[in-house]
Design an enzyme around this catalytic site. Structure first.
Site, mmCIF file in Angstrom:
data_model
loop_
_atom_site.group_PDB
_atom_site.id
_atom_site.type_symbol
_atom_site.label_atom_id
_atom_site.label_comp_id
_atom_site.label_asym_id
_atom_site.label_seq_id
_atom_site.Cartn_x
_atom_site.Cartn_y
_atom_site.Cartn_z
ATOM 1 N N HIS A 25 0.661 -1.298 0.779
ATOM 2 C CA HIS A 25 0.068 0.375 0.168
ATOM 3 C C HIS A 25 1.024 1.217 0.344
ATOM 4 O O HIS A 25 0.917 2.329 -0.503
ATOM 5 C CB HIS A 25 -0.603 -0.699 1.692
ATOM 6 C CG HIS A 25 -2.259 -1.181 1.725
ATOM 7 N ND1 HIS A 25 -1.667 -1.477 2.571
ATOM 8 C CD2 HIS A 25 -3.028 -1.457 0.590
ATOM 9 C CE1 HIS A 25 -2.544 -2.913 2.108
ATOM 10 N NE2 HIS A 25 -3.570 -2.547 1.686
ATOM 11 N N LYS A 76 -17.095 -7.377 6.615
ATOM 12 C CA LYS A 76 -15.773 -7.639 6.634
ATOM 13 C C LYS A 76 -15.728 -7.076 8.844
ATOM 14 O O LYS A 76 -16.402 -5.984 8.608
ATOM 15 C CB LYS A 76 -14.390 -7.447 6.378
ATOM 16 C CG LYS A 76 -14.511 -7.902 5.055
ATOM 17 C CD LYS A 76 -13.135 -6.844 4.312
ATOM 18 C CE LYS A 76 -12.980 -7.189 2.727
ATOM 19 N NZ LYS A 76 -11.863 -6.396 2.361
ATOM 20 N N ARG A 117 -2.428 -6.102 -7.953
ATOM 21 C CA ARG A 117 -0.922 -6.908 -7.820
ATOM 22 C C ARG A 117 -1.125 -8.267 -9.008
ATOM 23 O O ARG A 117 0.082 -8.849 -9.451
ATOM 24 C CB ARG A 117 -1.330 -7.793 -6.538
ATOM 25 C CG ARG A 117 -1.228 -6.593 -5.791
ATOM 26 C CD ARG A 117 -1.825 -7.132 -3.644
ATOM 27 N NE ARG A 117 -2.674 -7.517 -4.220
ATOM 28 C CZ ARG A 117 -3.954 -7.133 -2.854
ATOM 29 N NH1 ARG A 117 -3.526 -6.915 -1.640
ATOM 30 N NH2 ARG A 117 -4.937 -7.116 -3.111
ATOM 31 N N SER A 145 -2.756 -7.652 3.389
ATOM 32 C CA SER A 145 -3.274 -7.051 4.454
ATOM 33 C C SER A 145 -3.351 -8.624 5.637
ATOM 34 O O SER A 145 -3.267 -9.008 6.415
ATOM 35 C CB SER A 145 -4.261 -6.491 5.100
ATOM 36 O OG SER A 145 -3.757 -5.169 4.547
HETATM 37 P P1 ADP Z 1 -5.848 -6.129 0.748
HETATM 38 O O1 ADP Z 1 -6.762 -6.470 1.684
HETATM 39 O O2 ADP Z 1 -6.161 -6.983 0.209
HETATM 40 O O3 ADP Z 1 -4.275 -5.657 1.142
HETATM 41 P P2 ADP Z 1 -7.200 -3.365 0.217
HETATM 42 O O4 ADP Z 1 -8.542 -3.046 0.477
HETATM 43 O O5 ADP Z 1 -6.387 -2.698 1.857
HETATM 44 O O6 ADP Z 1 -7.096 -5.168 -0.445
HETATM 45 O O7 ADP Z 1 -6.318 -2.764 -1.145
HETATM 46 C C1 ADP Z 1 -7.040 -0.423 -0.960
HETATM 47 C C2 ADP Z 1 -5.790 -1.054 -2.109
HETATM 48 O O8 ADP Z 1 -3.954 -1.875 -2.891
HETATM 49 C C3 ADP Z 1 -7.011 -2.456 -3.392
HETATM 50 O O9 ADP Z 1 -6.252 -1.848 -4.525
HETATM 51 C C4 ADP Z 1 -5.891 -2.797 -3.799
HETATM 52 O O10 ADP Z 1 -5.492 -3.961 -5.061
HETATM 53 C C5 ADP Z 1 -3.938 -2.260 -3.122
HETATM 54 N N1 ADP Z 1 -2.905 -3.293 -2.829
HETATM 55 C C6 ADP Z 1 -3.462 -4.240 -1.985
HETATM 56 N N2 ADP Z 1 -1.991 -4.245 -1.742
HETATM 57 C C7 ADP Z 1 -0.753 -3.803 -2.677
HETATM 58 C C8 ADP Z 1 0.118 -3.778 -3.128
HETATM 59 N N3 ADP Z 1 1.082 -5.297 -2.803
HETATM 60 N N4 ADP Z 1 0.695 -3.479 -3.996
HETATM 61 C C9 ADP Z 1 0.041 -3.046 -4.694
HETATM 62 N N5 ADP Z 1 -1.347 -2.620 -4.742
HETATM 63 C C10 ADP Z 1 -2.350 -3.321 -2.916
#
Ligand code: ADP
Length: 166
Positions: free
Chosen positions: A17, A41, A90, A128
Site C-alpha cells: 500500500h 468484513k 497485484r 493485509s
Molecule cells: P488487501 O486487504 O487485499 O490488502 P485493500 O482493500 O487494503 O486490500 O487494498 C487497497 C488497495 O490497495 C486496492 O486497490 C488493492 O488492490 C491495493 N493493494 C493492496 N496490496 C497491494 C500491493 N501489495 N501492491 C499494490 N497494490 C496493493
C-alpha cells in the site's frame, strides 16, 4: 488542482500500500487515502485505528491526507473534489473485480477516472491478510509493513490470545 483518492481496507497498511501511496503522491497535487468501512468484513483494527496507523507512516509525505468513510467510494471521492480513483493491481485476480467496479463507478460518476497502478514486483504477493497470518505466528513483519506499526500489529494480534508456537 489535481486530487486523487486511494480507497481500501488497509487492515493494516502494508509496504505494498505504502509503495502505491508514495508513487501516486508524486503524480497528484493531493492524495486522499481513505479507510473504507465494510460491514461485511470483521477487521482486526477499527477504522480510526487504521487511519492513525496510516497517518503515522505517511507523515513525511506533505500532500497525503487520511480519513475514513462508510459511503460509496465514488460519492466520497466526489465530495473531496477528487478526479481520479487509484487502484493497486497485484495480479490478474485483482483485475477482474477492479475492472467491473471501475466500469460501474464510471456510470455513477462519469467525471471520475480510475487509474490502475501496477504493484512493485517486490510486493505482488503482499496483502493485509498475509500480514495478519504472519503476525499470528509471531513472524518478523519488517519485510511486510512499515516499521512504525509492527508493535501495534503484534500487540493487537496477541492481546488476550496466545501466540501460535512455530
Ligand atoms: P488487501 O486487504 O487485499 O490488502 P485493500 O482493500 O487494503 O486490500 O487494498 C487497497 C488497495 O490497495 C486496492 O486497490 C488493492 O488492490 C491495493 N493493494 C493492496 N496490496 C497491494 C500491493 N501489495 N501492491 C499494490 N497494490 C496493493
Amino acid at each position: 488542482m489535481n486530487i486523487a483518492f486511494y480507497p481500501g481496507s488497509f487492515d493494516p497498511i502494508t509496504l505494498g500500500h505504502l509503495n502505491i501511496i508514495r508513487r501516486s503522491s508524486r503524480l497528484f497535487d493531493k492524495l486522499h487515502v481513505c479507510v473504507m468501512v465494510n460491514s461485511a468484513k470483521q477487521p482486526l483494527f477499527t477504522a480510526e485505528e487504521r487511519v492513525e496507523l496510516i497517518e503515522r507512516t505517511v507523515k513525511h509525505l506533505g500532500n497525503v491526507f487520511v480519513d475514513t468513510s462508510n459511503e460509496l467510494v465514488v460519492k466520497h471521492a466526489k465530495a473531496l473534489g477528487a478526479s481520479v480513483i487509484i487502484k493497486g493491481l497485484r495480479a490478474v485476480s485483482d483485475f477482474d473485480k477492479e475492472f467491473q467496479m471501475a466500469l460501474a463507478n464510471k456510470i455513477i460518476a462519469p467525471q471520475i477516472e480510475t487509474l490502475f497502478m501496477t504493484s512493485s514486483s517486490k510486493y505482488t504477493y503482499l496483502s493485509s491478510t498475509v500480514v495478519k497470518e504472519m503476525a499470528r505466528y509471531g513472524t518478523d513483519l519488517s519485510e511486510f509493513v512499515p516499521h512504525q506499526i509492527i508493535d501495534d500489529i503484534m500487540r493487537k494480534m496477541h492481546n488476550g490470545e496466545k501466540r501460535v508456537s512455530q
